[in-house]
Design a protein around this motif. Sequence first.
Motif, short mmCIF file in Angstrom:
data_model
loop_
_atom_site.label_atom_id
_atom_site.label_comp_id
_atom_site.label_asym_id
_atom_site.label_seq_id
_atom_site.Cartn_x
_atom_site.Cartn_y
_atom_site.Cartn_z
N THR A 18 0.82 -1.21 0.00
CA THR A 18 0.00 0.00 0.00
C THR A 18 0.86 1.26 0.00
O THR A 18 0.49 2.27 -0.62
N LYS A 19 2.02 1.23 0.63
CA LYS A 19 2.92 2.38 0.63
C LYS A 19 3.46 2.61 -0.78
O LYS A 19 3.57 3.75 -1.23
N THR B 38 0.71 4.16 -2.82
CA THR B 38 0.55 5.56 -2.42
C THR B 38 1.62 6.43 -3.04
O THR B 38 1.34 7.54 -3.52
N TYR B 39 2.87 5.96 -3.06
CA TYR B 39 3.95 6.73 -3.68
C TYR B 39 3.71 6.91 -5.18
O TYR B 39 4.00 7.97 -5.73
N MET C 165 0.91 9.61 -5.52
CA MET C 165 1.41 10.95 -5.19
C MET C 165 2.40 11.45 -6.24
O MET C 165 2.42 12.64 -6.55
#
Length: 47
Positions: free
Chosen positions: A15-16, A19-20, A23
């Motif tokens: 999930t990180k 997200t990166y 973004m």
Amino acid sequence: MDTLFFTLQDFMVHTKGITYLIMGGILAALPLFWWFLTDRDDENGFR
């Protein structure tokens, strides 16, 4: 979606990373969108 997470750490890293990517896309698109909004069409005489 066929992704299988075995641990909480696997889920958090996945999930990180997503997200990166989101973004990064927003940070790349925001200046282009601002440039589109503020660009003037001077050859037609509009201000």
